[in-house]
Design an enzyme around this catalytic site. Structure first.
Site, PDB file in Angstrom:
ATOM      1  N   CYS A  90       0.842  -1.205   0.000  1.00 46.79           N
ATOM      2  CA  CYS A  90       0.000   0.000   0.000  1.00 46.79           C
ATOM      3  C   CYS A  90       0.873   1.250   0.000  1.00 46.79           C
ATOM      4  O   CYS A  90       0.619   2.210  -0.739  1.00 46.79           O
ATOM      5  CB  CYS A  90      -0.904   0.022   1.226  1.00 46.79           C
ATOM      6  SG  CYS A  90      -2.036  -1.375   1.351  1.00 46.79           S
ATOM      7  N   CYS A 155     -17.562  41.907  -1.603  1.00 51.28           N
ATOM      8  CA  CYS A 155     -17.655  41.662  -3.039  1.00 51.28           C
ATOM      9  C   CYS A 155     -16.898  40.399  -3.411  1.00 51.28           C
ATOM     10  O   CYS A 155     -16.217  39.796  -2.572  1.00 51.28           O
ATOM     11  CB  CYS A 155     -17.091  42.846  -3.832  1.00 51.28           C
ATOM     12  SG  CYS A 155     -15.319  43.079  -3.576  1.00 51.28           S
ATOM     13  N   CYS A 158     -13.216  40.401  -2.651  1.00 52.90           N
ATOM     14  CA  CYS A 158     -12.860  40.020  -1.277  1.00 52.90           C
ATOM     15  C   CYS A 158     -12.755  38.497  -1.165  1.00 52.90           C
ATOM     16  O   CYS A 158     -11.846  37.966  -0.506  1.00 52.90           O
ATOM     17  CB  CYS A 158     -13.910  40.530  -0.289  1.00 52.90           C
ATOM     18  SG  CYS A 158     -14.106  42.315  -0.261  1.00 52.90           S
ATOM     19  N   ASP A 579      35.774  17.782  20.822  1.00 57.94           N
ATOM     20  CA  ASP A 579      36.378  19.102  20.939  1.00 57.94           C
ATOM     21  C   ASP A 579      36.593  19.345  22.437  1.00 57.94           C
ATOM     22  O   ASP A 579      35.820  18.858  23.261  1.00 57.94           O
ATOM     23  CB  ASP A 579      35.446  20.155  20.353  1.00 57.94           C
ATOM     24  CG  ASP A 579      35.979  21.558  20.593  1.00 57.94           C
ATOM     25  OD1 ASP A 579      37.075  21.855  20.112  1.00 57.94           O
ATOM     26  OD2 ASP A 579      35.289  22.338  21.276  1.00 57.94           O
ATOM     27  N   ASP A 778      30.176  21.714  19.989  1.00 57.92           N
ATOM     28  CA  ASP A 778      29.080  22.575  20.425  1.00 57.92           C
ATOM     29  C   ASP A 778      28.112  22.890  19.295  1.00 57.92           C
ATOM     30  O   ASP A 778      27.122  23.578  19.500  1.00 57.92           O
ATOM     31  CB  ASP A 778      29.601  23.864  21.059  1.00 57.92           C
ATOM     32  CG  ASP A 778      30.420  24.712  20.087  1.00 57.92           C
ATOM     33  OD1 ASP A 778      30.379  24.438  18.868  1.00 57.92           O
ATOM     34  OD2 ASP A 778      31.095  25.646  20.540  1.00 57.92           O
ATOM     35  N   ASP A 782      32.295  24.260  15.854  1.00 61.11           N
ATOM     36  CA  ASP A 782      32.857  23.034  15.297  1.00 61.11           C
ATOM     37  C   ASP A 782      32.110  22.561  14.055  1.00 61.11           C
ATOM     38  O   ASP A 782      32.221  21.404  13.669  1.00 61.11           O
ATOM     39  CB  ASP A 782      32.833  21.918  16.356  1.00 61.11           C
ATOM     40  CG  ASP A 782      33.561  22.326  17.624  1.00 61.11           C
ATOM     41  OD1 ASP A 782      34.704  22.780  17.512  1.00 61.11           O
ATOM     42  OD2 ASP A 782      32.974  22.202  18.705  1.00 61.11           O
TER      43      ASP A 782
END
Length: 891
Positions: A90, A155, A158, A579, A778, A782
């Site tokens: 499916c 109208c 709109c 790091d 971070d 890095d």
């Protein structure tokens, strides 16, 4: 709107999946992958290079000599909640139908999640076209409808203006405005857009929405919109349950009636084949209607799926029995007994329906993590407006509102504390169980629990911009993604049903030609058994159910995984690179040692140094001032302050001349002390920076300042090593400091004095050694190294989780989250492999047995009713195995 420099896609600035700054310019990205590519080589993409469309970077190459994809409006993503899918076939049918539309760049359908993710060009194809295509394929889309009363419609112009404004909102399928009633009827996808956004679109067009009243204190206050997908799932489950129980009752009577006259408790009436036919017909065509609808939808698209197998198999048994009942002479004239198998067709349909019911319940539980996260959001907030406190619905909170939170209450939205102090339980977001102390100026995250004090805070992020909303979005996207390991199953599922039908036909022919009498009956039963036992559903569910549960489990523990590919890549990692600054260490200098010379005390030299540093802008000054504040030392005023570039500073404190600086300054001033110099050497060897202090022309002592390791860093490194992973540290710091930090953290291999580009090269060199590398940083400084690594892991502060350009984001500072992420990945991939193994083995063994392979040797044939029970069990067992991941303890 901004343009993604990597893929050329149009990106809303407030909805970007990542940002970068380069040469003073800010760039916005549609996906973390695009951000990582840009960060690794910005110049490449600023010269006009564009990437082809990929699942993670949805864009296309510009057309040669024509409009670019951006000009055509390519690249919009839409998630469609698809209902009515019952097997991997499916999902393949829906995927093929969507991909065949002009303007659709890519379509991925996740069977387990019940979601189709489509990347398309809005100028070439609309959301309405996508929904219509899914429905034409024989499936449904869980959409909501709303009537919006509007003032100011005068109208036809709109009407057109409002319809255009609504249709421009992502997730709106249809919009029709009635000039006479002044109402807009909107069909929309609740997962993509809410009523507030529809109202806002109308009001931006210059009209006023008559919003429903929400009186203070009413029961409706703060109510959220109904979960259309959940309601659709519940409705489907109820439908399956009702039909199953009716089918079970009818099938039981048919089965007992088909057992012959050996059971005296059964009335003779039920042995009549016409009675059995009357009972079996509603089971076949009402209880089993979904199989016929699914088979017809597949046939219209020249495909075959699971529904085809069930419909053809049970129909063969039903119509054979109908012929034997209505025209028995067709059989007796050929010397055959007019046996009926209404029990076979009825029991098969009932058992398969039972399997679908269990599967529907189990699949609903795979997404419980998202439900739990969504349920954390409070419904009201206590807001101060105009000096008056009032409880308002959460949807009415706007950035800048001042909100009061009392002990035991959930914080309604993200914000910044203005007044007060408390401890906040952030475990539901970060996974860390210890409450975090919060004071004036600290950030708070919506949906976390205020434990002790009361405080006021200013709302900063509301609605879909809160951390909780971003986490839910990330998890939903991850659960809708496909892991590479799923590709093999998808390919096999695509060929599976046609092959099974061919095997069933060959089985029928072989039994007709070579089988014992009654050949027709045995050929029919084995044909039905082969058609029924084959199960592509298990193959289709093996990967996505595990990915859904695994990513949900990660989110509950502060581990945000971008998708199935990231989850799979993580389990192959052999080396973890950290790091140093801000990742292994706290990222800020702290005073670690105070060493007074003879005649001075620790507090005396610390106070004098803090007084001298009071007006300094040097990075170490903050560490000294913080240490003095912790000890509640008074800060005297300084006079005659003078900064000595590259050396230190001098100032007059309470009439005393204080000199603060490095060893070179002390030598130049003749203030050198062999004892202090020797102690400074020891502190330097520990990776600390010595700061000398002299008072009134004589050495007074020294301070040691260092960026200390985070609590638990050595234990986290040891945990990674216990998982068989090598750990490496990269830093731009000097070698002596790097060596001291690495030694303290328990890291054997490190590289120091590296620029960002050097970090990328080091990761490349590790990869050339044959290692699969994960980089932990971070997520901002890095970024190039994170992009180069096989898996980038960003440690976020909690409020910037959606901005991290990484494959995995850890909410909070707990380094144990890195090991947890690898443990989760390994367990999830192991579960996927178990699922695929059992799905393959089940079909490899089950189909030959159903075809009668054991009959020549043992005289054993598989009853089609047993085959249907086995088929139902195979799908349920795969989903249940995936659900075991919910019990995984990530400590």
């Amino acid at each position: 709107m901004a343009i993604d420099p990597v893929c050329g896609m149009e990106v809303p600035e407030d909805g970007a999946r990542g940002t970068s700054e380069y040469q003073g310019r800010k760039f916005f990205f549609c996906s973390p992958m695009c951000k990582r590519k840009f960060d690794a080589d910005p110049a490449k993409y600023l010269t006009g290079h564009r990437e082809p469309m990929t699942p993670a970077g949805p864009a296309s190459l510009p057309d040669a000599g024509g409009e670019s994809d951006h000009e055509k409006g390519r690249g919009q993503r839409l998630d469609l909640p698809v209902t009515g899918m019952s097997c991997a076939g499916c999902a393949a049918s829906v995927e093929k139908a969507l991909a065949g539309l002009d303007g659709v760049d890519q379509a991925d359908v996740n069977f387990a999640a019940g979601r189709a993710t489509v990347l398309f060009a809005p100028r070439l194809v609309s959301a309405k076209d996508l929904v219509k295509t899914v429905r034409d394929a024989g499936y449904g889309v869980a959409a909501a409808e709303a009537d919006i009363p509007i003032e100011g419609i005068v109208c036809a112009g709109c009407v057109r203006t409002i319809e255009k404004a609504l249709l421009a909102v992502k997730g709106v399928v249809e919009a029709a405005v009635n000039l006479g009633t002044g109402r807009a009827h909107v069909v929309y996808l609740p997962a993509e857009v809410g009523l507030d956004e529809l109202w806002a679109a109308v009001e931006r067009a210059g009209y006023k929405v008559i919003r429903p009243p929400s009186p203070a204190g009413s029961a409706s206050e703060g109510e959220v919109e109904p979960d259309i997908e959940r309601l659709a799932r519940e409705r489907e489950f109820r439908n399956l349950k009702t039909r199953f129980w009716i089918g079970l009752a009818a099938s039981a009577v048919i089965l007992l009636g088909s057992m012959g006259r050996g059971l005296p408790i059964i009335p003779p009436l039920f042995h009549n084949p016409f009675i059995l036919w009357a009972l079996a017909t509603p089971v076949q065509f009402w209880i089993g209607a979904r199989f016929y609808r699914g088979a017809w939808a597949a046939l219209r698209h020249r495909r075959a799926d699971m529904n085809t197998l069930v419909a053809v198999g049970t129909s063969a048994a039903y119509f054979y029995s109908l012929a034997a009942t209505a025209v028995p002479r067709l059989f007796t004239s050929g010397g055959l007994r007019p046996d009926v198998y209404f029990d076979t067709s009825a029991v098969i349909i009932t058992l398969i329906l039972f399997g679908r019911m269990l599967e529907a319940r189990a699949k609903g539980r795979t997404s419980e993590a998202i439900k739990r996260l969504a349920g954390l959001q409070p419904r009201t907030a206590r807001v101060v407006r105009g000096g008056v406190e009032s409880d308002i619905p959460i949807k009415d909170v706007v950035p800048g509102d001042v909100i009061i939170v009392r002990p035991g209450e959930r914080i309604p939205v993200d914000g910044l504390i203005l007044r007060g102090y408390s401890a906040v339980d952030e475990s539901m977001i970060t996974g860390e169980g210890i409450p975090v102390e919060k004071k004036e100026g600290d950030t708070v995250i919506g949906a976390t629990i205020n434990k002790t004090g009361s405080f006021e805070f200013r709302a900063t992020n509301v609605g879909k911009k809160t951390v909780l909303a971003q986490i839910i979005k990330l998890v939903e996207e991850a659960q809708g993604s496909k892991a590479p390991i799923q590709r093999l199953a998808d390919v096999i599922a695509g060929f599976f049903v046609p092959v099974v039908i061919a095997v069933a036909v060959l089985t029928f022919a072989a039994w007709m030609i070579f089988g014992p009498r009654p050949a027709l009956t045995m050929a029919l039963l084995n044909f039905v058994a082969v058609m029924i036992i084959a199960c592509p559903c298990a193959l289709g569910l093996a990967t996505p159910t595990a990915v859904m549960v695994g990513t949900g489990k990660g989110a509950e523990n502060g581990i945000l995984i971008r998708g199935g590919e990231s989850l799979e890549s993580a389990h192959k990692i052999t080396t973890v690179v950290f790091d140093k600054t801000g990742t292994l260490t706290r990222g800020r200098p702290e005073v670690t040692d105070v060493v007074p010379a003879a005649g001075f005390s620790e507090d005396e030299i610390l106070g004098l140094t803090a007084g001298a540093e009071r007006t300094s802008e040097h990075p170490l000054a903050e560490a000294v001032l913080k240490k003095a504040a912790e000890k509640s030392l008074p800060l005297p005023e300084s006079e005659d302050f003078k900064a000595l570039e590259g050396l230190g500073l001098e100032a007059r404190i309470d009439g005393r001349r204080v000199v603060v600086g490095n060893h070179k300054l002390m030598r130049e001033r003749g203030l050198d002390s062999p004892e202090l110099a020797a102690r400074a050497q020891v502190l330097s060897a520990e990776g600390k920076t010595p700061v000398y202090v002299a008072v009134d022309g004589r050495p007074a002592g020294l301070l040691a300042v260092a960026d200390r390791l985070k609590d638990g860093a050595p234990a986290a490194v040891a945990r990674l090593k216990s998982l068989g992973l090598d750990v490496v540290m990269l830093t731009g710091d000097n070698r002596r400091t790097a060596e001291a930090v690495a030694r303290e953290a328990g890291i054997d291999r490190f590289f120091a004095e590296l620029l960002p580009a050097d970090k990328v090269e080091k990761i490349r060199s590790l990869q050339k050694e044959g290692r699969r590398v994960a980089m932990v940083g971070d997520g901002i400084n890095d970024a190039p190294a994170l992009a180069q690594a096989d898996v980038g892991i960003a440690i976020g502060s909690g409020t910037d989780v959606a901005l991290e350009a990484a494959d995995i984001t850890l909410v909070g500072d707990d380094l144990h989250g890195v090991a947890r992420a690898f443990e989760l990945s390994r367990r999830t991939i192991r579960t996927i492999k178990q699922n695929l193994f059992w799905a393959f083995i089940y079909n490899i063994i089950g189909i030959p047995v159903a075809a009668g392979l054991l009959y020549p040797f043992f005289g054993v044939l598989l009853n089609p009713m047993i085959a249907s029970a086995a088929m139902a069990f195979s799908s349920v067992s795969v989903v249940t195995n995936s659900l075991r991941l919910r019990r995984l303890k990530l400590i």
